[in-house]
Scaffold this motif. Structure first.
Motif, PDB file in Angstrom:
ATOM      1  N   SER A  57       0.833  -1.201   0.000  1.00  0.00           N
ATOM      2  CA  SER A  57       0.000   0.000   0.000  1.00  0.00           C
ATOM      3  C   SER A  57       0.870   1.255   0.000  1.00  0.00           C
ATOM      4  N   LEU A  58       2.014   1.196   0.674  1.00  0.00           N
ATOM      5  CA  LEU A  58       2.925   2.339   0.682  1.00  0.00           C
ATOM      6  C   LEU A  58       3.559   2.532  -0.691  1.00  0.00           C
ATOM      7  N   THR A  59       3.912   1.426  -1.350  1.00  0.00           N
ATOM      8  CA  THR A  59       4.512   1.537  -2.676  1.00  0.00           C
ATOM      9  C   THR A  59       3.583   2.257  -3.632  1.00  0.00           C
ATOM     10  N   TYR A  60       2.281   1.959  -3.563  1.00  0.00           N
ATOM     11  CA  TYR A  60       1.316   2.650  -4.427  1.00  0.00           C
ATOM     12  C   TYR A  60       1.321   4.154  -4.142  1.00  0.00           C
ATOM     13  N   GLY A  61       1.426   4.512  -2.856  1.00  0.00           N
ATOM     14  CA  GLY A  61       1.485   5.925  -2.510  1.00  0.00           C
ATOM     15  C   GLY A  61       2.705   6.598  -3.096  1.00  0.00           C
ATOM     16  N   LEU A  62       3.840   5.879  -3.135  1.00  0.00           N
ATOM     17  CA  LEU A  62       5.068   6.422  -3.710  1.00  0.00           C
ATOM     18  C   LEU A  62       4.993   6.485  -5.234  1.00  0.00           C
ATOM     19  N   TYR A  63       4.305   5.507  -5.847  1.00  0.00           N
ATOM     20  CA  TYR A  63       4.110   5.550  -7.301  1.00  0.00           C
ATOM     21  C   TYR A  63       3.398   6.837  -7.720  1.00  0.00           C
ATOM     22  N   ASN A  64       2.517   7.328  -6.863  1.00  0.00           N
ATOM     23  CA  ASN A  64       1.672   8.464  -7.225  1.00  0.00           C
ATOM     24  C   ASN A  64       2.345   9.820  -7.032  1.00  0.00           C
ATOM     25  N   VAL A  65       3.546   9.833  -6.451  1.00  0.00           N
ATOM     26  CA  VAL A  65       4.249  11.103  -6.298  1.00  0.00           C
ATOM     27  C   VAL A  65       4.551  11.674  -7.684  1.00  0.00           C
ATOM     28  N   GLY A  66       4.101  12.893  -7.915  1.00  0.00           N
ATOM     29  CA  GLY A  66       4.338  13.541  -9.197  1.00  0.00           C
ATOM     30  C   GLY A  66       3.275  13.295 -10.245  1.00  0.00           C
TER      31      GLY A  66
ATOM     32  N   THR B  84      10.163   9.176   8.084  1.00  0.00           N
ATOM     33  CA  THR B  84      10.703   7.823   8.139  1.00  0.00           C
ATOM     34  C   THR B  84      11.586   7.552   6.928  1.00  0.00           C
ATOM     35  N   ARG B  85      11.128   7.952   5.761  1.00  0.00           N
ATOM     36  CA  ARG B  85      11.894   7.866   4.518  1.00  0.00           C
ATOM     37  C   ARG B  85      11.650   9.142   3.738  1.00  0.00           C
ATOM     38  N   VAL B  86      12.673   9.624   3.035  1.00  0.00           N
ATOM     39  CA  VAL B  86      12.555  10.826   2.224  1.00  0.00           C
ATOM     40  C   VAL B  86      12.641  10.435   0.754  1.00  0.00           C
ATOM     41  N   VAL B  87      11.769  11.014  -0.067  1.00  0.00           N
ATOM     42  CA  VAL B  87      11.740  10.748  -1.503  1.00  0.00           C
ATOM     43  C   VAL B  87      12.596  11.806  -2.192  1.00  0.00           C
ATOM     44  N   TYR B  88      13.642  11.368  -2.880  1.00  0.00           N
ATOM     45  CA  TYR B  88      14.587  12.289  -3.491  1.00  0.00           C
ATOM     46  C   TYR B  88      14.487  12.334  -5.019  1.00  0.00           C
ATOM     47  N   GLU B  89      13.375  11.859  -5.551  1.00  0.00           N
ATOM     48  CA  GLU B  89      13.282  11.759  -7.008  1.00  0.00           C
ATOM     49  C   GLU B  89      11.834  11.894  -7.447  1.00  0.00           C
ATOM     50  N   ASN B  90      11.619  12.620  -8.533  1.00  0.00           N
ATOM     51  CA  ASN B  90      10.293  12.718  -9.141  1.00  0.00           C
ATOM     52  C   ASN B  90      10.221  11.663 -10.238  1.00  0.00           C
ATOM     53  N   ARG B  91       9.589  10.548  -9.935  1.00  0.00           N
ATOM     54  CA  ARG B  91       9.546   9.423 -10.870  1.00  0.00           C
ATOM     55  C   ARG B  91       8.133   8.840 -10.870  1.00  0.00           C
ATOM     56  N   PRO B  92       7.175   9.548 -11.489  1.00  0.00           N
ATOM     57  CA  PRO B  92       5.776   9.117 -11.445  1.00  0.00           C
ATOM     58  C   PRO B  92       5.584   7.694 -11.972  1.00  0.00           C
ATOM     59  N   ARG B  93       4.728   6.953 -11.264  1.00  0.00           N
ATOM     60  CA  ARG B  93       4.342   5.588 -11.630  1.00  0.00           C
ATOM     61  C   ARG B  93       5.520   4.608 -11.627  1.00  0.00           C
ATOM     62  N   ALA B  94       6.521   4.906 -10.856  1.00  0.00           N
ATOM     63  CA  ALA B  94       7.676   4.019 -10.693  1.00  0.00           C
ATOM     64  C   ALA B  94       8.220   4.208  -9.289  1.00  0.00           C
TER      65      ALA B  94
END
Length: 308
Positions: free
Chosen positions: A137-146, A195-205
Motif C-alpha cells: 500500500s505504501l509503494t502505491y502511494g510512492l508511485y503516485n508522487v508527481g 521515516t523515509r525521504v523521496v529524493y526523485e520525481n519518478r511518477p508511476r515508478a
C-alpha cells in the motif's frame, strides 16, 4: 648356473587375493585423502578469496542498501552474515511491510519472510530476492508522487472520515521540491518525523528514497535528539553513494538502480515527498493545509491499544 637360483614358492591364492585387496585399499585411501585435501583447500581458498579485504562489508553495504532502496514499502533487516560456499557468498535478510506505528511490531526473528542475498565468486549479485518494485500500500502511494492523483480536495475528504486520534502511515508530497534547509524548516514548524525521504520525481515508478536507519546514517548520540531528520537522511544518502564505484553498476541494475541516477539524486539533494509512520490523522489534517504540501496519501492506519 641356473641350479643356484632358489625355487619359486608355490602360488598362494589366498595371500595373493589379500595383497590385491591391500593394494586397492591403499590406492582408494590415497585418492580419498587427495580429494579431501583438494576440497578443503578449495573451500578455504575460495573463502579466503571471497572474504579478502572488505568484500564482506562491501557486499552488505552495496547489496543490502540497494535491496532497501528498491523496496521502500518494506523494512529490511540484515539478519545473518555471511554464508560462504565454493562459488558464492551471501547473507540473510528479514523483511516485513512498513506499517503505521502502533500496530504489532515484529523484529527480524519474527519477520514475515526471510531471503538470501548472494553474490558469485566474481562479485556479481545473483537474482535478487523480491526483485524490485514489489508492491505494498505504501509503494502505491510512492508511485503516485508527481502524478497529480488524489489531490488535496480528495485527500481532505478521506481524512475527514477518519478518527483524528488514529495513527497513520502516509506519504506527504511537497508542492515543489524542497532543499534540505527548506525541508528542515518545514519539519521544525510542524514537528514531523520523516521515516523515509523521496529524493526523485519518478511518477508511476519506484523513486529513490532514504531512511534514517539505512547505512551509513550516523545515529544521534543522545536518544532525546530527533533521529528522523531531513539533514541526517541526506547525509546518509550522500555518504552511501560516495562509496559506490563504477564496477558496482552491474550489481545495481538487477535492483532497478544505476549510478547516474543515484549520483544525480544525491548531488541535487531535493526532497519531493516523505513517508511518515508516526503521524496521526489530526496532524495530517494540519499538514494538508500548508501551502508547501501538494497532497497527503494515507497508506495504512492503526490504533494504539495501549493509549489511555
Amino acid at each position: 648356473m641356473t641350479d643356484d637360483l632358489p625355487d619359486l614358492p608355490d602360488f598362494d591364492e589366498r595371500r595373493t587375493r589379500w595383497a590385491v585387496r591391500r593394494g586397492l585399499l591403499r590406492t582408494a585411501t590415497l585418492v580419498i585423502a587427495i580429494l579431501v585435501a583438494v576440497t578443503v583447500l578449495s573451500t578455504l581458498g575460495s573463502r579466503w578469496i571471497q572474504q579478502r579485504g572488505d568484500r564482506e562489508d562491501r557486499m552488505l553495504d552495496v547489496l543490502g542498501q540497494a535491496l532497501q532502496i528498491a523496496n521502500p514499502g518494506y523494512v529490511i533487516v540484515q539478519d545473518e552474515c555471511c554464508d560462504t560456499s565454493l562459488t558464492s557468498m551471501g547473507f540473510k535478510v528479514a523483511i516485513r511491510p512498513l506499517r503505521a506505528h502502533g500496530g504489532f511490531f515484529v523484529g527480524g526473528s519474527f519477520a514475515d519472510r526471510t531471503f538470501d542475498v548472494e553474490q558469485s565468486l566474481f562479485g556479481r549479485v545473483k537474482s535478487p530476492p523480491m526483485g524490485y518494485a514489489t508492491e505494498t500500500s505504501l509503494t502505491y502511494g510512492l508511485y503516485n508522487v508527481g502524478t497529480g492523483n488524489q489531490p488535496k480536495e480528495q485527500s481532505r475528504k478521506v481524512l475527514a472520515r477518519l478518527p483524528e486520534d488514529m495513527n497513520a502511515l502516509a506519504v506527504v508530497e511537497f508542492a515543489k521540491p524542497l532543499t534540505v534547509e527548506e525541508a528542515q524548516a518545514f519539519r521544525l514548524r510542524h514537528q514531523v518525523s520523516p521515516t523515509r525521504v523521496v529524493y526523485e520525481n519518478r511518477p508511476r515508478a519506484t523513486p529513490i528514497t532514504w531512511g534514517v536507519g539505512d547505512f551509513p546514517t550516523p545515529m544521534p548520540k543522545d536518544e532525546s535528539e530527533v533521529a528522523a531528520d531531513f539533514a541526517l537522511e541526506l547525509k546518509g544518502l550522500r555518504g552511501w553513494v560516495a562509496t559506490l564505484r563504477d564496477y558496482d553498476e552491474a550489481n545495481l541494475r538487477p535492483f532497478g538502480l544505476d549510478l547516474a541516477r543515484l549520483r544525480k539524486v544525491a548531488a541535487d539533494g531535493l526532497a519531493y515527498a516523505y513517508v511518515d509512520e508516526l503521524v496521526t490523522v489530526k496532524k495530517l489534517r494540519e499538514l494538508i493545509e500548508d501551502p508547501l504540501v501538494r497532497t497527503v496519501r494515507v497508506a495504512d492506519l492503526s490504533y494504539d491499544l495501549e493509549r489511555p
